[in-house]
Design a protein around this motif. Structure first.
Motif, PDB file in Angstrom:
ATOM      1  N   THR A 210     -22.275  89.270 -11.354  1.00 26.54           N
ATOM      2  CA  THR A 210     -21.900  90.572 -10.811  1.00 26.54           C
ATOM      3  C   THR A 210     -23.073  91.546 -10.944  1.00 26.54           C
ATOM      4  N   MET A 211     -23.144  92.486 -10.025  1.00 26.01           N
ATOM      5  CA  MET A 211     -24.186  93.502 -10.109  1.00 26.01           C
ATOM      6  C   MET A 211     -23.967  94.408 -11.312  1.00 26.01           C
ATOM      7  N   ASP A 212     -22.711  94.617 -11.690  1.00 19.93           N
ATOM      8  CA  ASP A 212     -22.434  95.431 -12.881  1.00 19.93           C
ATOM      9  C   ASP A 212     -23.094  94.819 -14.109  1.00 19.93           C
ATOM     10  N   SER A 213     -23.027  93.483 -14.226  1.00 20.81           N
ATOM     11  CA  SER A 213     -23.630  92.827 -15.391  1.00 20.81           C
ATOM     12  C   SER A 213     -25.151  92.925 -15.345  1.00 20.81           C
ATOM     13  N   VAL A 214     -25.716  92.834 -14.170  1.00 17.49           N
ATOM     14  CA  VAL A 214     -27.175  92.931 -14.030  1.00 17.49           C
ATOM     15  C   VAL A 214     -27.639  94.327 -14.418  1.00 17.49           C
ATOM     16  N   ILE A 215     -26.948  95.332 -13.903  1.00 16.86           N
ATOM     17  CA  ILE A 215     -27.332  96.717 -14.158  1.00 16.86           C
ATOM     18  C   ILE A 215     -27.096  97.078 -15.623  1.00 16.86           C
ATOM     19  N   ALA A 216     -25.982  96.604 -16.196  1.00 12.85           N
ATOM     20  CA  ALA A 216     -25.665  96.914 -17.595  1.00 12.85           C
ATOM     21  C   ALA A 216     -26.710  96.343 -18.545  1.00 12.85           C
ATOM     22  N   LYS A 217     -27.229  95.174 -18.208  1.00  9.54           N
ATOM     23  CA  LYS A 217     -28.238  94.531 -19.056  1.00  9.54           C
ATOM     24  C   LYS A 217     -29.656  95.003 -18.727  1.00  9.54           C
ATOM     25  N   GLN A 218     -29.751  95.891 -17.732  1.00 12.06           N
ATOM     26  CA  GLN A 218     -31.051  96.409 -17.273  1.00 12.06           C
ATOM     27  C   GLN A 218     -31.994  95.269 -16.877  1.00 12.06           C
ATOM     28  N   GLU A 219     -31.404  94.272 -16.237  1.00 15.75           N
ATOM     29  CA  GLU A 219     -32.194  93.154 -15.733  1.00 15.75           C
ATOM     30  C   GLU A 219     -32.645  93.439 -14.304  1.00 15.75           C
ATOM     31  N   PRO A 220     -33.750  92.855 -13.885  1.00 14.63           N
ATOM     32  CA  PRO A 220     -34.182  93.063 -12.499  1.00 14.63           C
ATOM     33  C   PRO A 220     -33.270  92.326 -11.520  1.00 14.63           C
ATOM     34  N   ILE A 221     -33.090  92.909 -10.347  1.00 12.24           N
ATOM     35  CA  ILE A 221     -32.393  92.223  -9.266  1.00 12.24           C
ATOM     36  C   ILE A 221     -33.281  91.067  -8.810  1.00 12.24           C
ATOM     37  N   VAL A 222     -32.698  89.889  -8.650  1.00  8.90           N
ATOM     38  CA  VAL A 222     -33.485  88.725  -8.210  1.00  8.90           C
ATOM     39  C   VAL A 222     -33.223  88.499  -6.725  1.00  8.90           C
ATOM     40  N   ILE A 223     -34.284  88.532  -5.950  1.00 10.00           N
ATOM     41  CA  ILE A 223     -34.191  88.408  -4.505  1.00 10.00           C
ATOM     42  C   ILE A 223     -34.907  87.132  -4.063  1.00 10.00           C
ATOM     43  N   MET A 224     -34.191  86.279  -3.357  1.00 10.95           N
ATOM     44  CA  MET A 224     -34.759  85.032  -2.867  1.00 10.95           C
ATOM     45  C   MET A 224     -35.482  85.270  -1.542  1.00 10.95           C
ATOM     46  N   GLU A 225     -36.601  84.581  -1.391  1.00  8.72           N
ATOM     47  CA  GLU A 225     -37.368  84.662  -0.150  1.00  8.72           C
ATOM     48  C   GLU A 225     -37.730  83.261   0.307  1.00  8.72           C
TER      49      GLU A 225
ATOM     50  N   ASN B 204     -35.365 101.883  -5.022  1.00  4.98           N
ATOM     51  CA  ASN B 204     -34.969 103.301  -5.111  1.00  4.98           C
ATOM     52  C   ASN B 204     -33.501 103.471  -5.468  1.00  4.98           C
ATOM     53  N   LYS B 205     -32.637 102.568  -4.965  1.00  7.89           N
ATOM     54  CA  LYS B 205     -31.195 102.751  -5.123  1.00  7.89           C
ATOM     55  C   LYS B 205     -30.587 101.968  -6.282  1.00  7.89           C
ATOM     56  N   ILE B 206     -31.255 100.870  -6.683  1.00  2.00           N
ATOM     57  CA  ILE B 206     -30.703 100.056  -7.770  1.00  2.00           C
ATOM     58  C   ILE B 206     -31.645 100.023  -8.963  1.00  2.00           C
ATOM     59  N   GLY B 207     -32.911  99.687  -8.701  1.00  3.22           N
ATOM     60  CA  GLY B 207     -33.881  99.597  -9.791  1.00  3.22           C
ATOM     61  C   GLY B 207     -34.849  98.451  -9.588  1.00  3.22           C
ATOM     62  N   ALA B 208     -35.384  97.958 -10.693  1.00  5.93           N
ATOM     63  CA  ALA B 208     -36.428  96.931 -10.647  1.00  5.93           C
ATOM     64  C   ALA B 208     -35.897  95.644 -10.011  1.00  5.93           C
ATOM     65  N   TYR B 209     -36.793  94.917  -9.375  1.00  5.57           N
ATOM     66  CA  TYR B 209     -36.427  93.639  -8.754  1.00  5.57           C
ATOM     67  C   TYR B 209     -37.577  92.653  -8.945  1.00  5.57           C
ATOM     68  N   GLU B 210     -37.261  91.381  -8.764  1.00  8.58           N
ATOM     69  CA  GLU B 210     -38.291  90.350  -8.695  1.00  8.58           C
ATOM     70  C   GLU B 210     -37.925  89.400  -7.563  1.00  8.58           C
TER      71      GLU B 210
ATOM     72  N   LYS C  66     -28.204  82.675 -10.466  1.00  8.95           N
ATOM     73  CA  LYS C  66     -29.616  82.809 -10.816  1.00  8.95           C
ATOM     74  C   LYS C  66     -30.341  83.831  -9.961  1.00  8.95           C
ATOM     75  N   ALA C  67     -29.690  84.321  -8.923  1.00 12.07           N
ATOM     76  CA  ALA C  67     -30.267  85.322  -8.030  1.00 12.07           C
ATOM     77  C   ALA C  67     -29.129  86.158  -7.450  1.00 12.07           C
ATOM     78  N   ASP C  68     -29.502  87.247  -6.765  1.00 13.20           N
ATOM     79  CA  ASP C  68     -28.500  88.199  -6.307  1.00 13.20           C
ATOM     80  C   ASP C  68     -28.461  88.395  -4.799  1.00 13.20           C
TER      81      ASP C  68
END
Length: 273
Positions: free
Chosen positions: A151-166, A184-190, A207-209
């Motif tokens: 869940t995005m709530d868990s990612v944001i709560a743990k201050q983890e980066p959003i993982v984006i697949m390419e 800008n709207k969520i935070g750090a990503y990788e 493993k990704a979002d």
């Protein structure tokens, strides 16, 4: 009944994967270029034939649409309410380059939506399975375990980066502006690069979002992983935030889409301008 069916499909995908591996280990195989510019090898054709024969044994009356048998007319396809959708070797370019990131994809489509799907990665000995009322799992030498999107709530709560697949080899037009919006709207990503439908399965596994696909794909590229992602709690949506639909138009191309892990998160507020 559906559990038995998906297990049969898993075995068929693994058997086809084993035949693919035999060719993969042989350095001398023919590579051809199809009219659309995509690659074709002996492995694609061998896997296609094995899967077609295997599916006909399960239900001789159920139509099969494979990447390697796309000459079926729209008039005939329009009559289908339920059919198999197959990519016998998803990621042929990865196969040719020998990076191991290719899969066997088999999906059952009903009323334009994926009912169940299997994605098998032969090199990794890894199989993803999922469907409506079945949940999603992954199987490997260590056994089988249930998988779920995070869940995005868990990612944001743990201050983890959003993982984006390419995609490993297809540049996504507009991706830079999307990444800026996310930051800008969520935070750090990788970002992580990967071939074939494994990108979507990574999201299903938590493993990704997000996987924004802002380039061309075909319906057989996504159907099996789509079923698995939905079974794990995710979704695949078009630029208008509607679920991807199958066999609903003349061509077999997908619109641009977003594979998302948390289907309850307000992605439209992030993605849209």
């Amino acid at each position: 009944m559906r559990r038995k069916l998906i297990n049969s499909i898993s075995k068929l995908a693994i058997d086809a994967g084993n035949e693919i591996l035999k060719i993969y280990k042989n350095t001398d195989f023919e590579i051809r270029t199809k009219s659309d510019g995509s690659l074709l090898t002996e492995a694609d054709q061998v896997a296609h034939q094995m899967i077609i024969e295997g599916l006909s044994k399960l239900d001789v009356n159920l139509p099969v649409l494979s990447e390697e048998s796309t000459s079926i007319s729209i008039e005939e396809r329009a009559l289908w309410k339920r059919y198999w959708l197959v990519d016998p070797l998803d990621g042929t370019a990865e196969f040719v380059e020998r990076n191991g990131e290719f899969t066997v994809n088999i999906a059952l489509i009903e009323n334009h939506a994926p009912l169940l799907g299997v994605v098998h990665a032969p090199v990794q000995g890894l199989t993803y399975l999922g469907g409506k009322n079945l949940g999603a799992t992954r199987r490997d030498d260590a056994g089988e375990r249930v998988i779920k999107c995070r869940t995005m709530d868990s990612v944001i709560a743990k201050q983890e980066p959003i993982v984006i697949m390419e995609s490993r080899r297809h540049a996504e037009g507009g991706a830079n502006s999307l990444l800026t919006k996310i930051q800008n709207k969520i935070g750090a990503y990788e970002t992580r690069n990967m071939g074939s439908s494994l990108k979507i399965c990574y999201i299903a596994e938590g493993k990704a979002d997000l996987y924004p696909r802002l380039g061309p794909t075909s319906e057989w590229d996504t159907a099996a992983a789509h079923a698995i992602l939905e079974a794990a709690g995710g979704s695949m949506i078009d630029p208008y935030f509607k679920p991807l639909s199958y066999n609903s138009k003349k061509d077999l191309l997908n619109p641009f889409f977003f594979a998302i892990g948390d289907a309850n998160y307000d992605w439209p507020s992030v993605i849209k301008d």
